[in-house]
Scaffold this motif. Structure first.
Motif, PDB file in Angstrom:
ATOM      1  N   SER A  10       0.864  -0.983   0.028  1.00 50.99           N
ATOM      2  CA  SER A  10      -0.205  -0.072  -0.029  1.00 50.99           C
ATOM      3  C   SER A  10       0.605   1.176  -0.065  1.00 50.99           C
ATOM      4  O   SER A  10       1.781   1.388   0.941  1.00 50.99           O
ATOM      5  N   CYS A  11       0.672   2.033  -0.901  1.00 48.82           N
ATOM      6  CA  CYS A  11       1.255   3.332  -1.084  1.00 48.82           C
ATOM      7  C   CYS A  11       0.313   4.672  -0.441  1.00 48.82           C
ATOM      8  O   CYS A  11      -0.883   4.490  -0.673  1.00 48.82           O
ATOM      9  N   THR A  12       1.063   5.375   0.450  1.00 44.99           N
ATOM     10  CA  THR A  12       0.118   6.350   1.362  1.00 44.99           C
ATOM     11  C   THR A  12      -0.493   7.241   0.290  1.00 44.99           C
ATOM     12  O   THR A  12      -1.542   7.930   0.408  1.00 44.99           O
ATOM     13  N   GLY A  13       0.167   7.328  -0.888  1.00 41.04           N
ATOM     14  CA  GLY A  13      -0.500   8.418  -1.857  1.00 41.04           C
ATOM     15  C   GLY A  13      -1.387   7.818  -2.856  1.00 41.04           C
ATOM     16  O   GLY A  13      -2.435   8.350  -3.200  1.00 41.04           O
ATOM     17  N   CYS A  14      -1.039   6.629  -3.493  1.00 34.94           N
ATOM     18  CA  CYS A  14      -1.843   5.926  -4.497  1.00 34.94           C
ATOM     19  C   CYS A  14      -2.765   5.034  -4.238  1.00 34.94           C
ATOM     20  O   CYS A  14      -3.269   4.407  -4.839  1.00 34.94           O
ATOM     21  N   GLY A  15      -2.361   4.577  -3.032  1.00 32.61           N
ATOM     22  CA  GLY A  15      -3.483   3.134  -2.395  1.00 32.61           C
ATOM     23  C   GLY A  15      -2.861   2.108  -2.695  1.00 32.61           C
ATOM     24  O   GLY A  15      -1.465   1.739  -2.976  1.00 32.61           O
ATOM     25  N   ARG A  31       8.808  -0.180  -3.692  1.00 32.74           N
ATOM     26  CA  ARG A  31       8.512   1.039  -4.261  1.00 32.74           C
ATOM     27  C   ARG A  31       7.191   1.318  -5.164  1.00 32.74           C
ATOM     28  O   ARG A  31       6.687   0.441  -5.683  1.00 32.74           O
ATOM     29  N   CYS A  32       6.364   2.224  -4.830  1.00 33.53           N
ATOM     30  CA  CYS A  32       5.106   2.286  -5.455  1.00 33.53           C
ATOM     31  C   CYS A  32       5.350   2.461  -6.954  1.00 33.53           C
ATOM     32  O   CYS A  32       6.274   3.201  -7.461  1.00 33.53           O
ATOM     33  N   PRO A  33       4.725   1.460  -7.830  1.00 31.31           N
ATOM     34  CA  PRO A  33       4.865   1.662  -9.267  1.00 31.31           C
ATOM     35  C   PRO A  33       4.525   2.741 -10.086  1.00 31.31           C
ATOM     36  O   PRO A  33       4.921   3.227 -11.033  1.00 31.31           O
ATOM     37  N   ARG A  34       3.820   3.760  -9.455  1.00 32.21           N
ATOM     38  CA  ARG A  34       3.095   4.817  -9.923  1.00 32.21           C
ATOM     39  C   ARG A  34       3.939   6.094  -9.350  1.00 32.21           C
ATOM     40  O   ARG A  34       4.400   6.906 -10.331  1.00 32.21           O
ATOM     41  N   CYS A  35       4.226   6.437  -8.338  1.00 31.96           N
ATOM     42  CA  CYS A  35       4.811   7.449  -7.807  1.00 31.96           C
ATOM     43  C   CYS A  35       6.272   7.340  -7.055  1.00 31.96           C
ATOM     44  O   CYS A  35       7.037   8.060  -6.855  1.00 31.96           O
ATOM     45  N   ALA A  36       6.566   5.875  -7.015  1.00 31.30           N
ATOM     46  CA  ALA A  36       8.062   5.618  -6.815  1.00 31.30           C
ATOM     47  C   ALA A  36       8.306   5.877  -5.032  1.00 31.30           C
ATOM     48  O   ALA A  36       9.363   5.959  -4.667  1.00 31.30           O
TER      49      ALA A  36
HETATM   50 ZN   LIG Z   1       2.262   5.978  -5.019  1.00 36.08          ZN
END
Ligand SMILES: [Zn+2]
Length: 96
Positions: A10-15, A31-36
């Motif tokens: 779970s990414c705090t920004g993207c879910g 790492r989040c694949p969208r915002c890293a």
């Molecule tokens: Zn993210």
């Protein structure tokens, strides 16, 4: 290629998102694949549901032991009690 389980993060920004990786790598930082950004490991609801009763039983056993300690007769039970794991990751381990 061998079957790889899917782990929830779970990414705090993207879910939430999911990563397929070997179990040995499931605890590695992701790492989040969208915002890293940094992502945290996320445990599914089934794991939490099975964890709760186990903790409840462990707490009950502690209370019973405190109530009437039967040190001599409870030795075989104590050995089986030590096999209970409270780590939710252990519930995801493949059974032999
Ligand atoms: Zn993210």
């Amino acid at each position: 290629m061998a079957h790889m389980p899917t782990y929830g993060f779970s990414c705090t920004g993207c879910g939430p998102f999911e990563v397929r990786c070997a179990m040995a790598e499931s605890d590695d930082p992701r790492r989040c694949p969208r915002c890293a950004g940094p992502a945290r490991r996320r445990f599914g609801a089934p794991g939490l549901r099975t964890l709760a009763p186990g903790m409840r039983r462990a707490l009950d056993a502690q209370e019973r032991t405190a109530d009437r300690p039967d040190v001599v007769t409870s030795i075989p039970q104590k050995t089986s009690k030590t096999r209970i794991t409270r780590d939710p990751r252990h519930l995801r381990l493949p059974r032999p």
